[in-house]
Motif scaffolding. Structure first.
Motif, PDB file in Angstrom:
ATOM      1  N   UNK A  13      65.558 -41.914  50.894  1.00  0.00           N
ATOM      2  CA  UNK A  13      65.576 -40.449  51.002  1.00  0.00           C
ATOM      3  C   UNK A  13      66.935 -39.858  50.651  1.00  0.00           C
ATOM      4  N   UNK A  14      67.898 -40.679  50.288  1.00  0.00           N
ATOM      5  CA  UNK A  14      69.244 -40.222  49.946  1.00  0.00           C
ATOM      6  C   UNK A  14      69.171 -39.409  48.651  1.00  0.00           C
ATOM      7  N   UNK A  15      69.665 -38.166  48.662  1.00  0.00           N
ATOM      8  CA  UNK A  15      69.636 -37.362  47.436  1.00  0.00           C
ATOM      9  C   UNK A  15      70.396 -38.000  46.273  1.00  0.00           C
ATOM     10  N   UNK A  16      71.323 -38.920  46.559  1.00  0.00           N
ATOM     11  CA  UNK A  16      72.080 -39.567  45.493  1.00  0.00           C
ATOM     12  C   UNK A  16      71.218 -40.479  44.631  1.00  0.00           C
ATOM     13  N   UNK A  17      70.010 -40.818  45.068  1.00  0.00           N
ATOM     14  CA  UNK A  17      69.118 -41.633  44.229  1.00  0.00           C
ATOM     15  C   UNK A  17      68.926 -40.945  42.872  1.00  0.00           C
ATOM     16  N   UNK A  18      68.816 -39.632  42.879  1.00  0.00           N
ATOM     17  CA  UNK A  18      68.687 -38.883  41.624  1.00  0.00           C
ATOM     18  C   UNK A  18      69.917 -39.026  40.742  1.00  0.00           C
ATOM     19  N   UNK A  19      71.088 -38.999  41.339  1.00  0.00           N
ATOM     20  CA  UNK A  19      72.321 -39.198  40.572  1.00  0.00           C
ATOM     21  C   UNK A  19      72.336 -40.586  39.963  1.00  0.00           C
ATOM     22  N   UNK A  20      72.024 -41.588  40.777  1.00  0.00           N
ATOM     23  CA  UNK A  20      72.085 -42.968  40.268  1.00  0.00           C
ATOM     24  C   UNK A  20      71.096 -43.187  39.125  1.00  0.00           C
ATOM     25  N   UNK A  21      69.880 -42.674  39.261  1.00  0.00           N
ATOM     26  CA  UNK A  21      68.916 -42.863  38.167  1.00  0.00           C
ATOM     27  C   UNK A  21      69.359 -42.097  36.922  1.00  0.00           C
ATOM     28  N   UNK A  22      69.978 -40.927  37.096  1.00  0.00           N
ATOM     29  CA  UNK A  22      70.460 -40.177  35.933  1.00  0.00           C
ATOM     30  C   UNK A  22      71.609 -40.899  35.235  1.00  0.00           C
ATOM     31  N   UNK A  23      72.282 -41.783  35.948  1.00  0.00           N
ATOM     32  CA  UNK A  23      73.378 -42.565  35.365  1.00  0.00           C
ATOM     33  C   UNK A  23      72.915 -43.940  34.880  1.00  0.00           C
ATOM     34  N   UNK A  24      71.617 -44.158  34.852  1.00  0.00           N
ATOM     35  CA  UNK A  24      71.078 -45.373  34.266  1.00  0.00           C
ATOM     36  C   UNK A  24      70.715 -46.482  35.228  1.00  0.00           C
ATOM     37  N   UNK A  25      70.818 -46.243  36.532  1.00  0.00           N
ATOM     38  CA  UNK A  25      70.402 -47.253  37.501  1.00  0.00           C
ATOM     39  C   UNK A  25      68.885 -47.276  37.590  1.00  0.00           C
ATOM     40  N   UNK A  26      68.352 -48.458  37.801  1.00  0.00           N
ATOM     41  CA  UNK A  26      66.922 -48.602  38.052  1.00  0.00           C
ATOM     42  C   UNK A  26      66.732 -49.194  39.448  1.00  0.00           C
ATOM     43  N   UNK A  27      65.591 -48.903  40.017  1.00  0.00           N
ATOM     44  CA  UNK A  27      65.246 -49.460  41.319  1.00  0.00           C
ATOM     45  C   UNK A  27      64.565 -50.800  41.075  1.00  0.00           C
ATOM     46  N   UNK A  28      65.210 -51.873  41.497  1.00  0.00           N
ATOM     47  CA  UNK A  28      64.634 -53.205  41.314  1.00  0.00           C
ATOM     48  C   UNK A  28      63.535 -53.480  42.323  1.00  0.00           C
ATOM     49  N   UNK A  29      63.676 -52.877  43.481  1.00  0.00           N
ATOM     50  CA  UNK A  29      62.698 -53.069  44.541  1.00  0.00           C
ATOM     51  C   UNK A  29      63.089 -52.232  45.743  1.00  0.00           C
ATOM     52  N   UNK A  30      62.180 -52.149  46.671  1.00  0.00           N
ATOM     53  CA  UNK A  30      62.420 -51.391  47.894  1.00  0.00           C
ATOM     54  C   UNK A  30      61.980 -52.231  49.086  1.00  0.00           C
ATOM     55  N   UNK A  31      62.874 -52.387  50.037  1.00  0.00           N
ATOM     56  CA  UNK A  31      62.538 -53.076  51.277  1.00  0.00           C
ATOM     57  C   UNK A  31      61.869 -52.018  52.164  1.00  0.00           C
ATOM     58  N   UNK A  32      60.564 -52.141  52.395  1.00  0.00           N
ATOM     59  CA  UNK A  32      59.857 -51.080  53.118  1.00  0.00           C
ATOM     60  C   UNK A  32      60.248 -51.015  54.596  1.00  0.00           C
ATOM     61  N   UNK A  33      60.267 -49.784  55.099  1.00  0.00           N
ATOM     62  CA  UNK A  33      60.487 -49.535  56.531  1.00  0.00           C
ATOM     63  C   UNK A  33      61.726 -50.239  57.078  1.00  0.00           C
ATOM     64  N   UNK A  34      62.765 -50.380  56.266  1.00  0.00           N
ATOM     65  CA  UNK A  34      63.943 -51.141  56.668  1.00  0.00           C
ATOM     66  C   UNK A  34      65.001 -50.292  57.361  1.00  0.00           C
ATOM     67  N   UNK A  35      64.881 -48.985  57.265  1.00  0.00           N
ATOM     68  CA  UNK A  35      65.937 -48.106  57.765  1.00  0.00           C
ATOM     69  C   UNK A  35      65.349 -47.069  58.705  1.00  0.00           C
ATOM     70  N   UNK A  36      65.938 -46.953  59.871  1.00  0.00           N
ATOM     71  CA  UNK A  36      65.477 -45.978  60.866  1.00  0.00           C
ATOM     72  C   UNK A  36      66.236 -44.668  60.664  1.00  0.00           C
ATOM     73  N   UNK A  37      65.685 -43.806  59.827  1.00  0.00           N
ATOM     74  CA  UNK A  37      66.305 -42.538  59.467  1.00  0.00           C
ATOM     75  C   UNK A  37      66.163 -41.551  60.623  1.00  0.00           C
ATOM     76  N   UNK A  38      67.224 -40.803  60.958  1.00  0.00           N
ATOM     77  CA  UNK A  38      67.156 -39.909  62.113  1.00  0.00           C
ATOM     78  C   UNK A  38      66.166 -38.751  61.964  1.00  0.00           C
ATOM     79  N   UNK A  39      65.817 -38.371  60.735  1.00  0.00           N
ATOM     80  CA  UNK A  39      64.865 -37.267  60.542  1.00  0.00           C
ATOM     81  C   UNK A  39      63.515 -37.724  59.997  1.00  0.00           C
ATOM     82  N   UNK A  40      63.512 -38.756  59.193  1.00  0.00           N
ATOM     83  CA  UNK A  40      62.289 -39.177  58.498  1.00  0.00           C
ATOM     84  C   UNK A  40      61.614 -40.398  59.119  1.00  0.00           C
ATOM     85  N   UNK A  41      62.219 -40.960  60.150  1.00  0.00           N
ATOM     86  CA  UNK A  41      61.659 -42.178  60.733  1.00  0.00           C
ATOM     87  C   UNK A  41      61.944 -43.368  59.835  1.00  0.00           C
TER      88      UNK A  41
END
Length: 161
Positions: free
Chosen positions: A122-150
């Motif tokens: 949910x980090x807004x910087x994901x958009x920055x990273x993808x715009x700079x050529x980063x790709x998401x290799x994978x996502x570890x599901x439910x790995x982070x307990x976010x204070x607003x999003x669970x």
């Protein structure tokens, strides 16, 4: 804006926004209760680590980043980095300029790629990273307990340099 190497006396100007960002628990998988000595060590020390800062026109530090080897030995050509922009100074292009600088510096230092190990999805910087050529290799599901999003995932992101 000026981007330069970190100096020891810069930490006192980084610590207030570092503490605020980590305590918010929205973007870094570090303990929100991290104290100042541990934070300083996390951000500024380690084998092969280079730390950068961004100064605004008034000379205030508004952003910082580090780059270091992500792995050791035969895989030390893959970098890892961390970035923070003071929340009071967001939206002025400091993060993008710092990211471009760090990517260019990492390449000049001989790194072949950069990996982010735990980008909160949910980090807004994901958009920055993808715009700079980063790709998401994978996502570890439910790995982070976010204070607003669970429970949210942590992305592993990559970019060749």
């Amino acid at each position: 804006m000026r981007i330069r190497e970190f100096r020891t006396d810069d930490w006192e100007r980084i610590w207030p926004f570092w503490r605020r960002i980590v305590a918010a628990g929205e973007t870094y998988a570090w303990d929100p209760a991290t104290d100042e000595p541990e934070a300083r060590a996390l951000w500024t020390t380690g084998a092969g680590k280079r730390v950068h800062v961004v100064e605004d026109a008034a000379g205030g530090i508004v952003a910082t980043a580090y780059v270091k080897p992500n792995y050791a030995g035969p895989a030390d050509g893959v970098a890892n980095a961390g970035f923070m922009v003071d929340p009071d100074h967001g939206g002025h292009g400091y993060g993008r300029a710092l990211a471009e600088h760090v990517l260019a510096t990492a390449k000049a230092d001989g790194y072949r790629a950069m990996v982010f190990n735990a980008v909160v999805e949910t980090n807004p910087a994901v958009g920055l990273w993808t715009s700079l050529g980063f790709t998401i290799l994978g996502t570890v599901p439910d790995a982070y307990d976010h204070p607003r999003h669970g429970r949210v995932g942590l992305h592993i992101m990559h970019r060749a340099l």
